[in-house]
Design an enzyme around this catalytic site. Structure first.
Site, mmCIF file in Angstrom:
data_model
loop_
_atom_site.group_PDB
_atom_site.id
_atom_site.type_symbol
_atom_site.label_atom_id
_atom_site.label_comp_id
_atom_site.label_asym_id
_atom_site.label_seq_id
_atom_site.Cartn_x
_atom_site.Cartn_y
_atom_site.Cartn_z
ATOM 1 N N ASN A 9 0.748 -1.208 -0.063
ATOM 2 C CA ASN A 9 0.026 -0.055 0.068
ATOM 3 C C ASN A 9 0.804 1.158 -0.097
ATOM 4 O O ASN A 9 0.258 2.399 0.253
ATOM 5 C CB ASN A 9 -1.014 0.010 1.276
ATOM 6 C CG ASN A 9 -2.088 -1.003 1.075
ATOM 7 O OD1 ASN A 9 -2.654 -0.962 0.172
ATOM 8 N ND2 ASN A 9 -2.233 -1.780 2.392
ATOM 9 N N ASN A 10 2.093 0.931 -0.172
ATOM 10 C CA ASN A 10 3.353 2.277 -0.180
ATOM 11 C C ASN A 10 3.189 2.677 -1.672
ATOM 12 O O ASN A 10 3.968 2.022 -2.630
ATOM 13 C CB ASN A 10 4.677 1.471 0.425
ATOM 14 C CG ASN A 10 5.547 2.662 0.588
ATOM 15 O OD1 ASN A 10 5.669 3.643 -0.236
ATOM 16 N ND2 ASN A 10 6.235 2.594 1.499
ATOM 17 N N ASP A 69 10.032 -6.750 1.634
ATOM 18 C CA ASP A 69 10.139 -6.154 3.111
ATOM 19 C C ASP A 69 11.598 -5.595 3.170
ATOM 20 O O ASP A 69 12.363 -6.268 2.714
ATOM 21 C CB ASP A 69 9.859 -7.411 3.903
ATOM 22 C CG ASP A 69 9.631 -6.755 5.405
ATOM 23 O OD1 ASP A 69 8.502 -5.877 5.421
ATOM 24 O OD2 ASP A 69 10.017 -7.026 6.397
ATOM 25 N N THR A 70 11.609 -4.564 3.857
ATOM 26 C CA THR A 70 12.903 -3.690 3.789
ATOM 27 C C THR A 70 13.381 -3.498 5.323
ATOM 28 O O THR A 70 12.379 -3.176 6.118
ATOM 29 C CB THR A 70 12.663 -2.560 3.132
ATOM 30 O OG1 THR A 70 12.532 -2.727 1.890
ATOM 31 C CG2 THR A 70 14.027 -1.585 3.091
ATOM 32 N N PHE A 149 11.399 8.548 0.486
ATOM 33 C CA PHE A 149 10.305 8.102 1.634
ATOM 34 C C PHE A 149 11.180 7.360 2.975
ATOM 35 O O PHE A 149 12.371 7.321 2.754
ATOM 36 C CB PHE A 149 9.319 7.269 1.240
ATOM 37 C CG PHE A 149 9.631 5.759 1.068
ATOM 38 C CD1 PHE A 149 10.192 5.573 -0.138
ATOM 39 C CD2 PHE A 149 9.138 5.017 2.114
ATOM 40 C CE1 PHE A 149 10.355 4.233 -0.405
ATOM 41 C CE2 PHE A 149 9.810 3.632 1.597
ATOM 42 C CZ PHE A 149 10.279 3.175 0.266
ATOM 43 N N GLY A 150 10.460 7.367 4.147
ATOM 44 C CA GLY A 150 11.095 6.497 5.092
ATOM 45 C C GLY A 150 12.580 7.237 5.539
ATOM 46 O O GLY A 150 12.491 8.303 5.830
ATOM 47 N N LYS A 172 18.202 6.904 -7.498
ATOM 48 C CA LYS A 172 18.296 6.130 -6.226
ATOM 49 C C LYS A 172 17.910 4.610 -6.874
ATOM 50 O O LYS A 172 18.701 3.804 -6.371
ATOM 51 C CB LYS A 172 16.984 6.157 -5.315
ATOM 52 C CG LYS A 172 16.767 5.439 -4.323
ATOM 53 C CD LYS A 172 15.515 5.862 -3.247
ATOM 54 C CE LYS A 172 15.307 4.789 -2.370
ATOM 55 N NZ LYS A 172 14.079 4.927 -1.632
ATOM 56 N N ARG A 178 16.312 -1.579 -3.345
ATOM 57 C CA ARG A 178 15.006 -2.093 -4.086
ATOM 58 C C ARG A 178 15.415 -2.140 -5.552
ATOM 59 O O ARG A 178 14.774 -3.096 -6.215
ATOM 60 C CB ARG A 178 13.727 -1.033 -3.747
ATOM 61 C CG ARG A 178 12.598 -1.444 -4.181
ATOM 62 C CD ARG A 178 11.237 -0.699 -3.755
ATOM 63 N NE ARG A 178 11.108 -1.045 -2.351
ATOM 64 C CZ ARG A 178 11.563 -0.158 -1.315
ATOM 65 N NH1 ARG A 178 12.229 0.848 -1.698
ATOM 66 N NH2 ARG A 178 11.496 -0.600 -0.028
#
Ligand code: IMP
Length: 197
Positions: A9-10, A69-70, A149-150, A172, A178
């Site tokens: 959902n990101n 998952d990170t 983000f994050g 990036k 990713r």
């Protein structure tokens, strides 16, 4: 073109993954397939969480799908926040809360080494396949940049003098955890296609 549902959902993750797979794999978001709900991530490893998220989608759709998952693993904090990166500053915390908590935990620490690690779990024809992407860097003293983000504003990848939050998405993706893991997923899918020919 192959279609895969991406269990997230990101919107930032979706954008980054699509940037790599665009024109090669059709990536469907949960919104596009009208699948709502809180995807569970209660495992204590990135692999476990990625599998749990992908399984959640597969159980509901029966279709090929993947999840990522990170974790941000900081050497001076024995690998924390790691698998708990999303809720480092508590349930329902913001990206800024997490960044501030990490900066406070790193106050006075001279070893600033850290790495982002992402695991993708692909479920294809009901079978799981795992891929990993890692980028090394350091945690800065304060945040800079407003892209991404994050934890991006406080992560300086090795060999660069700007944080991930100061890099356009394209840049990036070239070096990020990713970007790396998504290209591995793509290579696997291409190889699979070739083997069928
Ligand atoms: P999850 O994979 O959604 O569980 O992400 C764990 C945490 O790491 C979340 O707080 C994310 O915001 C953060 N995170 C995941 N990927 C990235 C990234 O590419 N840059 C910065 N932070 C990230």
């Amino acid at each position: 073109m192959k279609t895969l549902i991406f269990a997230t959902n990101n919107k930032h993750k979706l954008e980054e993954v699509r940037n790599v797979l665009d024109g090669l794999v059709e990536v469907q978001s949960l919104k596009e397939i009208n699948l709502a709900g809180d995807i569970p991530e209660t495992a204590d490893t990135l692999e476990g969480n990625a599998a749990q998220k992908a399984e959640w989608i597969f159980e509901r759709t029966g279709k090929d799908c993947f999840a990522d998952d990170t974790g941000l693993e900081v050497e001076a904090l024995d690998g924390a926040p790691g698998v708990y990166s999303a809720r480092y500053a508590g349930e329902n915390c913001s990206f800024a809360d997490n960044v501030n908590k990490l900066l406070a935990a790193m106050d006075g620490k001279t070893n600033r080494k850290a790495r982002f690690r992402t695991v993708i779990c692909l479920i294809e024809n009901g079978e799981k396949h795992f891929f990993e992407g890692i980028v090394n860097g350091v945690i800065t003293d304060g945040g800079s940049g407003d892209m991404g983000f994050g934890y991006d504003p406080i992560f300086l990848p090795d060999g660069y003098d700007v944080t991930f939050a100061e890099m356009p998405l394209d840049e990036k993706n070239k070096i990020s955890h990713r970007g790396i893991v998504t290209r591995k997923l793509l290579e696997y899918l291409k190889q699979n296609e070739n083997n069928k020919k």
